[in-house]
Design a protein around this motif. Structure first.
Motif, short mmCIF file in Angstrom:
data_model
loop_
_atom_site.label_atom_id
_atom_site.label_comp_id
_atom_site.label_asym_id
_atom_site.label_seq_id
_atom_site.Cartn_x
_atom_site.Cartn_y
_atom_site.Cartn_z
N ALA A 83 -4.25 21.95 81.75
CA ALA A 83 -4.23 20.49 81.76
C ALA A 83 -4.54 19.94 83.16
N ARG A 85 -6.46 21.57 85.56
CA ARG A 85 -7.85 21.82 85.93
C ARG A 85 -8.76 20.79 85.25
N GLY A 86 -9.58 20.16 86.01
CA GLY A 86 -10.48 19.14 85.48
C GLY A 86 -9.93 17.75 85.73
N SER A 87 -8.68 17.51 85.36
CA SER A 87 -8.11 16.18 85.54
C SER A 87 -7.60 15.97 86.97
N HIS A 88 -7.01 17.02 87.57
CA HIS A 88 -6.47 16.91 88.92
C HIS A 88 -7.15 17.84 89.93
N ILE A 114 -14.22 15.60 79.32
CA ILE A 114 -13.52 14.31 79.32
C ILE A 114 -12.56 14.23 78.13
N HIS A 117 -9.21 16.06 78.35
CA HIS A 117 -8.15 15.58 79.24
C HIS A 117 -7.78 14.11 79.04
N SER A 118 -8.55 13.38 78.28
CA SER A 118 -8.21 11.96 78.09
C SER A 118 -8.63 11.51 76.69
N LEU A 168 -13.52 12.69 86.22
CA LEU A 168 -12.15 12.22 85.99
C LEU A 168 -11.43 11.89 87.30
N HIS A 169 -12.20 11.85 88.40
CA HIS A 169 -11.68 11.48 89.73
C HIS A 169 -10.46 12.31 90.13
N PRO A 170 -10.57 13.65 90.11
CA PRO A 170 -9.43 14.48 90.52
C PRO A 170 -9.19 14.34 92.02
#
Length: 622
Positions: A83, A85-88, A114, A117-118, A168-170
């Motif tokens: 969760a 990785r990718g988002s944060h 995308i 994660h969302s 996703l602007h991590p």
């Protein structure tokens, strides 16, 4: 407060042969919004460290603590890390072609992440993807959403990977060798893009690279790793102008730059890294260190802490005498030597089919003129797609020119047919960029190097074996390894195998197509020195293709700059770099990033020394 803090991270990887200590008590910290660099040779543990702390190293035994936004990554479950990785935490890998699935469009691959994660609609995900593709410099992003990876150039594919990492602007981006195989201008564009993303979104970047010039110019702090051990850490500018560890100094001396003279030997780091199965008792770098003492082999070194915040794992302080670079050598005069290659008004047009069977013509080479003289190293530089490799293949006779004339050893190659052409092929040989892909993994190196003897009916049996072993010895390989397979050699050794194969039948011209771009700087230095020594001893003639302008300046007598199928500037190496005439040449040269000049350690002093051992707390974070 740092965004990420690692304390005493140790990575053990169980294998059939034993436990590999891939990282040993590594500590570092990265402030929010900065660029943190990690440098070192292949196998030093850079990528493994990042993979381990992000949960991408299954089966490894990992101890220590890695705090990211206050949470320990090493205590998270795989579901929690997935969760994250990718988002944060975004990842940009070295090879975008293998990282992107060839069967799916680039748009679908980004929107898939995308949706993972969302909770957004398909239309919103598409809009987010198109917006980010535009921000990373993909023109006509809406129409290119449905294109496949193979329809993009290397630089564009890397931009797609960056878009995927940033969409996703991590808060953290880990970039693992993101510019290794790219042209200098594309490298500059990618780094400017990452810097822009950092300023726009406050993104923190951890950059893994062996390009010390690039790292010195973009990173705020850097860590140098060797054999799973952190040898030096500190502010980048001070580290590369006045390194405190002999290994960092060795990496800098191995790398050609504007400070190194054309035609002089680089100073490679001799030897090979130690086995990670059986770590030495004393300093991990002792067997390759030029300043090694008995103490280094018997006692683990302490951490030397300097007044500018740098830390080094070493018993001693490097002296100013180690900072001297080779003296400038005069370039040899080749003007009176015979011409080996003469290219006159060479043009090449490809015919490509478009939709509904329509054909269109693409002019790849547009009136090329050049001459290469005996004993000369002729450089060919330019961006990807400008026609460098295509021109080399025309010169080698692998692609017939549409018009114009190529003369090799006074023989026009277009008029040669049949057995005469087979004999002519002995006059030109190629050494390719990828030493792994250019060697058959199922054949032994003795047979690979001996192929030219067999094909041209030059030597057989024991005589062929004798000559092959002589070639192996000439290029620095052990002749006793005649029956080994390519997989049993390192990257630098495999490139030596390719050079030995090219030398077998004493060609008039050897074409080097990006021969060192995939190698560490220390291995690169060994190959460049080998090329120079062979040329000096055997009076060889080289056509050298590369996107690394520091390397080209160091090895080449003359340089031709290509753009869009044309040579826009041709001059002697020193003159071209000192006074470029064409705007495109100026653009290329402006993209060169050298480390700062070595300045010695006279103004730096040690303020503290901390004991360290392989099994205790090694170093605190900067």
């Amino acid at each position: 407060m740092p965004l990420i803090e690692a304390h005493n991270v140790t990575i053990r990887i169980p294998t059939e042969d034993g436990i590999i200590y891939a990282a040993n008590s590594i500590s570092f910290s990265v402030e929010a919004g900065e660029v943190f660099g990690i440098a070192g040779e292949s196998g030093s543990g850079k990528s493994v460290l990042m993979q381990a702390i992000t949960g991408l190293l299954p089966g490894a035994e990992i101890s220590g603590e890695v705090l990211f936004e206050g949470r320990d990554l090493l205590k998270m479950s795989q579901q929690e890390l997935q969760a994250l990785r990718g988002s944060h935490i975004g990842m940009v890998f070295q090879d975008p072609l293998s990282s992107l699935h060839p069967y799916f469009t680039i748009g679908s691959q980004i929107t898939e992440m995308i949706h993972a994660h969302s909770k957004v609609s398909a239309a919103e995900a598409r809009a987010m993807t198109v917006d980010m593709l535009g921000k990373v410099g993909i023109e006509n992003a809406e129409s290119r959403f449905d294109d496949y990876p193979h329809q993009f150039s290397g630089g564009m594919r890397q931009r797609v990977m960056i878009a995927m990492a940033l969409v996703l602007h991590p808060p953290l981006i880990i970039a693992d060798e993101p510019t290794t195989a790219l042209d200098v201008t594309v490298q500059m564009q990618i780094m400017e893009l990452l810097d822009e993303m950092r300023k726009s979104f406050g993104t923190t970047i951890i950059m893994i690279t062996h390009d010390l010039g690039l790292l010195a110019n973009i990173a705020d702090h850097a860590m140098v790793m060797y054999a799973g051990t952190r040898l030096e850490i500190g502010a980048t500018r001070g580290m590369f102008s006045a390194p405190t560890h002999p290994y960092t100094l060795g990496l800098l001396k191995s790398s050609p730059s504007s400070e190194t003279a054309q035609g002089t030997n680089l100073v490679p780091i001799e030897g090979n890294p130690p086995s990670l199965l059986d770590r030495p008792q004393g300093c991990i770098f002792a067997e390759r260190c030029p300043d090694v003492q008995a103490l280094c082999r018997s006692t683990y070194p302490p951490v030397q802490i300097y007044d500018d915040g740098a830390e080094a794992l070493c018993h001693f302080v490097p002296g100013d005498k180690d900072m001297v670079l080779p003296a400038r050598a005069a370039s040899p005069d080749h003007a009176s030597r015979p011409i080996v290659v003469d290219v006159q008004d060479v043009r090449l047009t490809f015919t490509a089919k478009s939709g509904f069977g329509k054909k269109r013509s693409i002019e790849v080479l547009k009136g090329i003129d050049l001459q290469i003289r005996k004993g000369e190293t002729f450089g060919l530089v330019g961006e990807s797609g400008c026609g460098k490799s295509t021109l080399a293949r025309v010169i080698a006779g692998l692609i017939p020119a549409t018009s114009g004339e190529v003369t090799l050893d006074s023989v026009p190659i277009h008029s040669v047919t049949g057995e005469r052409w087979r004999q002519m092929r002995r006059h030109v040989q190629l050494v390719f960029q990828d030493p792994v892909g250019s060697l058959n993994p199922r054949r032994r190196v003795g047979a690979i190097i001996g192929d030219p003897f067999r094909i041209h009916n030059v030597a057989h049996g024991e005589e062929q074996k004798r000559q092959v072993q002589e070639l192996m010895e000439m290029v620095g390989l052990n002749p006793e390894h005649y029956n080994r397979f390519p997989s049993e050699f390192s990257g630098g050794q495999r490139q030596r195998i390719g050079i030995a194969r090219a030398l077998a039948i004493k060609p008039s011209l050897i074409i080097f197509d990006e021969p060192v771009s995939a190698l560490d700087v220390s291995i690169q230095a060994q190959i460049l020195n080998l090329m120079h020594e062979l040329q000096r001893d055997l009076n060889l003639t080289y056509l050298f293709i590369s996107h690394d302008l520091s390397v080209v300046r160091h090895v080449c007598d003359k340089i031709a700059v290509m753009d869009a199928g044309q040579i826009v500037e041709l001059n002697e190496s020193d003159r071209l770099f000192a006074d470029p005439q064409h705007p495109f040449t100026c653009k290329l040269l402006s993209a060169i990033k050298d480390p700062p000049p070595l300045a010695g350690n006279s103004d730096r002093r040690i303020i503290n020394t901390r004991p360290a051992s392989p099994n205790a707390v090694m170093m605190e974070a900067v």
